[in-house]
Design an enzyme around this catalytic site. Structure first.
Site, PDB file in Angstrom:
ATOM      1  N   PRO A  16       0.828  -1.216   0.000  1.00 11.96           N
ATOM      2  CA  PRO A  16       0.000   0.000   0.000  1.00 11.96           C
ATOM      3  C   PRO A  16       0.855   1.254   0.000  1.00 11.96           C
ATOM      4  O   PRO A  16       1.881   1.326   0.670  1.00 11.96           O
ATOM      5  CB  PRO A  16      -0.786  -0.110   1.318  1.00 11.96           C
ATOM      6  CG  PRO A  16       0.100  -0.925   2.211  1.00 11.96           C
ATOM      7  CD  PRO A  16       0.871  -1.860   1.317  1.00 11.96           C
ATOM      8  N   CYS A  58       3.161  29.788 -15.195  1.00 13.88           N
ATOM      9  CA  CYS A  58       2.652  30.346 -16.456  1.00 13.88           C
ATOM     10  C   CYS A  58       2.062  29.280 -17.358  1.00 13.88           C
ATOM     11  O   CYS A  58       2.572  29.018 -18.457  1.00 13.88           O
ATOM     12  CB  CYS A  58       3.791  31.067 -17.162  1.00 13.88           C
ATOM     13  SG  CYS A  58       4.416  32.346 -16.102  1.00 13.88           S
TER      14      CYS A  58
HETATM   15  N1  LLP Z   1       3.128  -1.312  -6.017  1.00 11.86           N
HETATM   16  C1  LLP Z   1       3.479  -0.968  -7.272  1.00 11.86           C
HETATM   17  C2  LLP Z   1       4.246  -1.905  -8.073  1.00 11.86           C
HETATM   18  C3  LLP Z   1       3.119   0.296  -7.783  1.00 11.86           C
HETATM   19  O1  LLP Z   1       3.460   0.621  -9.032  1.00 11.86           O
HETATM   20  C4  LLP Z   1       2.377   1.193  -6.974  1.00 11.86           C
HETATM   21  C5  LLP Z   1       1.985   2.514  -7.476  1.00 11.86           C
HETATM   22  C6  LLP Z   1       2.045   0.788  -5.662  1.00 11.86           C
HETATM   23  C7  LLP Z   1       2.430  -0.474  -5.219  1.00 11.86           C
HETATM   24  C8  LLP Z   1       1.285   1.678  -4.716  1.00 11.86           C
HETATM   25  O2  LLP Z   1       0.004   1.925  -5.187  1.00 11.86           O
HETATM   26  P1  LLP Z   1      -1.032   2.703  -4.251  1.00 11.86           P
HETATM   27  O3  LLP Z   1      -1.306   1.824  -3.046  1.00 11.86           O
HETATM   28  O4  LLP Z   1      -0.415   3.963  -3.846  1.00 11.86           O
HETATM   29  O5  LLP Z   1      -2.218   2.872  -5.101  1.00 11.86           O
HETATM   30  N2  LLP Z   1       0.970   9.293  -9.212  1.00 11.86           N
HETATM   31  C9  LLP Z   1      -0.316   8.632  -9.278  1.00 11.86           C
HETATM   32  C10 LLP Z   1      -0.272   7.250  -8.688  1.00 11.86           C
HETATM   33  C11 LLP Z   1       0.765   6.347  -9.319  1.00 11.86           C
HETATM   34  C12 LLP Z   1       0.840   4.974  -8.729  1.00 11.86           C
HETATM   35  C13 LLP Z   1       2.046   4.240  -9.212  1.00 11.86           C
HETATM   36  N3  LLP Z   1       2.220   2.918  -8.655  1.00 11.86           N
HETATM   37  C14 LLP Z   1      -1.358   9.521  -8.574  1.00 11.86           C
HETATM   38  O6  LLP Z   1      -1.019  10.599  -8.105  1.00 11.86           O
HETATM   39  O7  LLP Z   1      -2.535   9.147  -8.518  1.00 11.86           O
END
Ligand code: LLP
Length: 420
Positions: A275, A343
């Protein structure tokens, strides 16, 4: 649980007034709550208490070492995607034996570093990566414990830019090739196949896509065992969504855990969770000051001192973030476009947002920015990276100071022929 509440019209971070912190650190800045991080971590831990599991915080969401250490001290391991992240995590005190290493482009140098440290597992995403790892590990006389990240071709029903489990996405081993690649892996030196891994996307707000993907993977584990592989770990990735608007109702960790149990318990595998957003997303706000109020012909603009370079989510994913005044008032509610100094027209946090009438110098808080906020910031327009501040009860500490202009500008070197 909300650890940034208004009491008698004043926003508090745990037990300290946000306005007090703003007095000592000029805006904009990120503000994180220790109690929120702790609460979120404990929710997952509690939900999985009867399951053999390891919670590997996906540090890409927020790599501040104070945040990593807070979670590490609670027992979290880490999911990393680069040598840089690995170094941060180790420095913040999470031991290598709790680190899982994801990512589609691990280099030989990064693999060497990870093997020297003795990380828990590599989540291998392609056949060329497998061969590279075998070569590096065997040349070091080491064995890498690996899982294969598989691509189950499941629609996570989230924003296209953060969906990762469809066959057209660059992630994971194509579903139809997994058995064959596992056979090849079992014959390679320096490789010990221990499990499967998947991550279908981020900000997933329904259990169904998870369940569909986990059910497929559970079936694959059975087949791989029939093929003679000793599959003992299942890394289910991250992706659990959080609430960005007060009426969002993402799945509860307890319901997520029940579903995981129902689908995977019979396999007897150790469950690894990655997570990111769930642990840190709602543990952070961005505090900003109104610089000018501009009455456009069609819109009223609230021009604030934070910008898209500090928080890119609204510009990049059209993400909604609640924005509230730090000091509540009984003024009338107006509709504002809340924009920054950069900008670009895309430098906007919200459009036509109802908010009580504001004036220059008022403080605003942008909520739910603990994940993918500071980590995605830049110095675009030669703006300083903004500080990060961690609160615990009635104390606060600057956990990343604002750099000076010299520190930013001196990163450039004038080419020798230009200074002649
Ligand atoms: N494991 C892997 C292999 C991942 O690529 C990611 C996130 C996670 C775990 C964690 O996922 P989460 O639990 O945070 O959903 N910048 C984007 C989100 C990109 C997520 C990339 N990978 C945003 O601001 O929504």
């Amino acid at each position: 649980m909300n650890f940034f509440e208004h009491r008698d019209g004043e926003m508090f971070a745990e037990n300290i007034k946000v306005s007090e912190i703003a007095k000592s650190i000029s805006t904009p800045f990120y503000l994180y709550s220790t109690a929120s991080l702790t609460y979120q971590f404990n929710q997952i831990k509690e939900a999985f208490r009867n399951t053999d599991h390891l919670i590997c915080y996906a540090v890409k969401a927020n790599t501040n070492q104070a945040v990593i250490k807070t979670l590490g001290d609670l027992g979290a391991g880490a999911d990393v995607v680069s040598e840089g992240e690995m170094r941060r995590v180790l420095k913040a005190g999470i031991p290598a034996c709790k680190i899982v290493y994801s990512g589609v482009a691990k280099t030989a140098q990064e693999m060497t570093f990870a093997l020297e440290q003795g990380i828990y597992q590599f989540n291998v995403e392609s056949e060329p990566e497998l061969y590279q790892l075998s070569e590096v590990a065997s040349s070091m006389d080491k064995t890498a414990d690996i899982t294969f990240r598989v691509n189950p071709d499941v629609d996570a029903k989230t924003h296209a830019k953060i969906s990762t489990g469809k066959s057209e996405n660059k992630f994971g081993i194509p579903w139809g090739n997994v058995r064959e690649i596992c056979q090849r892996a079992s014959k390679l030196p320096g490789i010990n196949l221990v499990g499967l891994d998947l991550h279908i996307g981020s900000q997933i707000t329904k259990l169904e896509p998870f369940e569909e993907a986990f059910t497929l993977v559970a079936g694959l584990v059975k087949l791989l065992r029939e093929d003679g592989h000793n599959i003992t770990r299942l890394d289910l990735g991250g992706g659990l969504g959080i609430s960005y608007e007060c009426n969002d109702l993402p799945p509860l960790p307890s319901d997520y855990a029940k579903m995981v149990k129902r689908v995977t318990e019979h396999l007897g595998c150790r469950i690894i969770l990655e997570p990111g957003r769930f642990l840190v997303g709602n543990a952070g706000i961005l505090v900003s000051t109104v610089v000018y109020i501009k009455d456009g012909e069609e819109r009223k603009f609230l021009i604030v001192d934070a910008a898209m370079n500090d928080l890119i989510r609204p510009s990049m994913y059209d993400a909604y973030h609640e924005i509230v005044p730090v000091l509540e008032s009984n003024e009338e509610i107006l509709l504002y476009d809340i924009v920054g100094p950069v900008c670009e027209t895309g430098d906007s946090f919200a459009s036509n947002r109802p908010i009580t009438s504001m004036k220059t110098g008022d403080l605003l808080a942008i909520r739910s920015v603990g994940a993918y906020g500071a980590v995605m910031s830049s110095t675009y327009n030669t703006r300083k990276l903004i500080p990060e501040v961690l609160v615990k009860d009635d104390k606060f500490a600057v956990v990343r100071p604002r750099p000076t202009y010299e520190e930013i500008i001196n990163l450039d070197h004038i080419a020798p022929w230009l200074s002649e």
